[in-house]
Design a protein around this motif. Structure first.
Motif, PDB file in Angstrom:
ATOM      1  N   VAL A 173       5.483  16.285 -10.759  1.00  0.00           N
ATOM      2  CA  VAL A 173       5.867  17.672 -10.023  1.00  0.00           C
ATOM      3  C   VAL A 173       6.432  18.521 -11.332  1.00  0.00           C
ATOM      4  O   VAL A 173       6.220  19.668 -11.478  1.00  0.00           O
ATOM      5  N   ASN A 174       7.470  17.704 -12.076  1.00  0.00           N
ATOM      6  CA  ASN A 174       8.009  18.523 -13.206  1.00  0.00           C
ATOM      7  C   ASN A 174       6.813  18.909 -14.051  1.00  0.00           C
ATOM      8  O   ASN A 174       7.302  20.079 -14.770  1.00  0.00           O
ATOM      9  N   LEU A 175       5.930  18.113 -14.289  1.00  0.00           N
ATOM     10  CA  LEU A 175       4.985  18.701 -15.433  1.00  0.00           C
ATOM     11  C   LEU A 175       4.311  19.930 -14.968  1.00  0.00           C
ATOM     12  O   LEU A 175       4.206  20.779 -15.376  1.00  0.00           O
TER      13      LEU A 175
ATOM     14  N   LYS B 163       8.515   6.376  -7.227  1.00  0.00           N
ATOM     15  CA  LYS B 163       9.084   7.855  -6.896  1.00  0.00           C
ATOM     16  C   LYS B 163       9.498   8.678  -8.194  1.00  0.00           C
ATOM     17  O   LYS B 163       8.755   9.673  -8.188  1.00  0.00           O
ATOM     18  N   GLN B 164       9.512   7.843  -9.237  1.00  0.00           N
ATOM     19  CA  GLN B 164       9.942   8.579 -10.365  1.00  0.00           C
ATOM     20  C   GLN B 164       8.859   9.189 -11.040  1.00  0.00           C
ATOM     21  O   GLN B 164       8.574  10.204 -11.899  1.00  0.00           O
TER      22      GLN B 164
ATOM     23  N   SER C  33       0.762  -1.096   0.017  1.00  0.00           N
ATOM     24  CA  SER C  33       0.097   0.067   0.245  1.00  0.00           C
ATOM     25  C   SER C  33       1.016   1.350   0.083  1.00  0.00           C
ATOM     26  O   SER C  33       0.313   2.414   0.091  1.00  0.00           O
ATOM     27  N   ILE C  34       2.122   1.204   0.088  1.00  0.00           N
ATOM     28  CA  ILE C  34       2.999   2.416  -0.064  1.00  0.00           C
ATOM     29  C   ILE C  34       3.156   3.017  -1.461  1.00  0.00           C
ATOM     30  O   ILE C  34       2.956   2.327  -2.286  1.00  0.00           O
ATOM     31  N   GLN C  35       2.701   4.211  -1.444  1.00  0.00           N
ATOM     32  CA  GLN C  35       2.542   5.087  -2.640  1.00  0.00           C
ATOM     33  C   GLN C  35       3.319   6.237  -2.396  1.00  0.00           C
ATOM     34  O   GLN C  35       3.740   6.978  -1.125  1.00  0.00           O
ATOM     35  N   TRP C  36       3.876   6.921  -3.492  1.00  0.00           N
ATOM     36  CA  TRP C  36       4.531   8.112  -3.314  1.00  0.00           C
ATOM     37  C   TRP C  36       3.409   9.146  -3.641  1.00  0.00           C
ATOM     38  O   TRP C  36       2.707   9.225  -4.562  1.00  0.00           O
ATOM     39  N   ARG C  37       3.510  10.469  -3.083  1.00  0.00           N
ATOM     40  CA  ARG C  37       2.497  11.581  -3.038  1.00  0.00           C
ATOM     41  C   ARG C  37       3.263  13.122  -3.311  1.00  0.00           C
ATOM     42  O   ARG C  37       4.434  12.991  -2.819  1.00  0.00           O
ATOM     43  N   TRP C  38       2.642  13.793  -3.775  1.00  0.00           N
ATOM     44  CA  TRP C  38       3.268  15.328  -3.738  1.00  0.00           C
ATOM     45  C   TRP C  38       2.289  15.999  -3.147  1.00  0.00           C
ATOM     46  O   TRP C  38       1.004  15.978  -3.223  1.00  0.00           O
ATOM     47  N   ARG C  39       2.726  17.139  -2.840  1.00  0.00           N
ATOM     48  CA  ARG C  39       2.066  18.314  -2.126  1.00  0.00           C
ATOM     49  C   ARG C  39       2.908  19.706  -2.310  1.00  0.00           C
ATOM     50  O   ARG C  39       3.893  19.553  -2.214  1.00  0.00           O
ATOM     51  N   LEU C  40       2.033  20.910  -2.571  1.00  0.00           N
ATOM     52  CA  LEU C  40       2.561  21.972  -2.801  1.00  0.00           C
ATOM     53  C   LEU C  40       2.305  22.870  -1.463  1.00  0.00           C
ATOM     54  O   LEU C  40       1.000  22.946  -1.413  1.00  0.00           O
TER      55      LEU C  40
ATOM     56  N   GLY D  86      -1.398  15.827  -4.905  1.00  0.00           N
ATOM     57  CA  GLY D  86      -1.725  15.099  -6.126  1.00  0.00           C
ATOM     58  C   GLY D  86      -2.150  13.817  -5.587  1.00  0.00           C
ATOM     59  O   GLY D  86      -1.898  13.301  -4.433  1.00  0.00           O
ATOM     60  N   GLU D  87      -2.374  13.052  -6.651  1.00  0.00           N
ATOM     61  CA  GLU D  87      -2.748  11.313  -6.489  1.00  0.00           C
ATOM     62  C   GLU D  87      -1.313  10.811  -5.964  1.00  0.00           C
ATOM     63  O   GLU D  87      -0.449  11.056  -6.071  1.00  0.00           O
TER      64      GLU D  87
END
Length: 60
Positions: free
Chosen positions: A45-47, A38-39, A14-21, A32-33
């Protein structure tokens, strides 16, 4: 403002990578989702970083 990437979840499945601003005051202003690796999260994020004032906003 700055982007943050982090892992969320427990266990190997269940481990997922997430981003936040975050704003300058460290408040979360966008997130984000989840991504399985990680990539893919970094790619998202780059988009977002490549958008600018000319990026259209569409109401649906």
């Amino acid at each position: 403002m700055y982007f943050q990437i982090y892992q969320e979840g427990q266990g190997l499945i269940s481990i997922q990578w997430r981003w936040r601003l975050r704003a300058a005051n460290h408040e979360i202003i966008a997130s984000g989702e989840g991504y399985n690796n990680k990539q893919d999260c970094i790619h998202a994020v780059n988009l977002l970083k490549n958008t600018n004032a000319a990026t259209p906003v569409k109401e649906i």
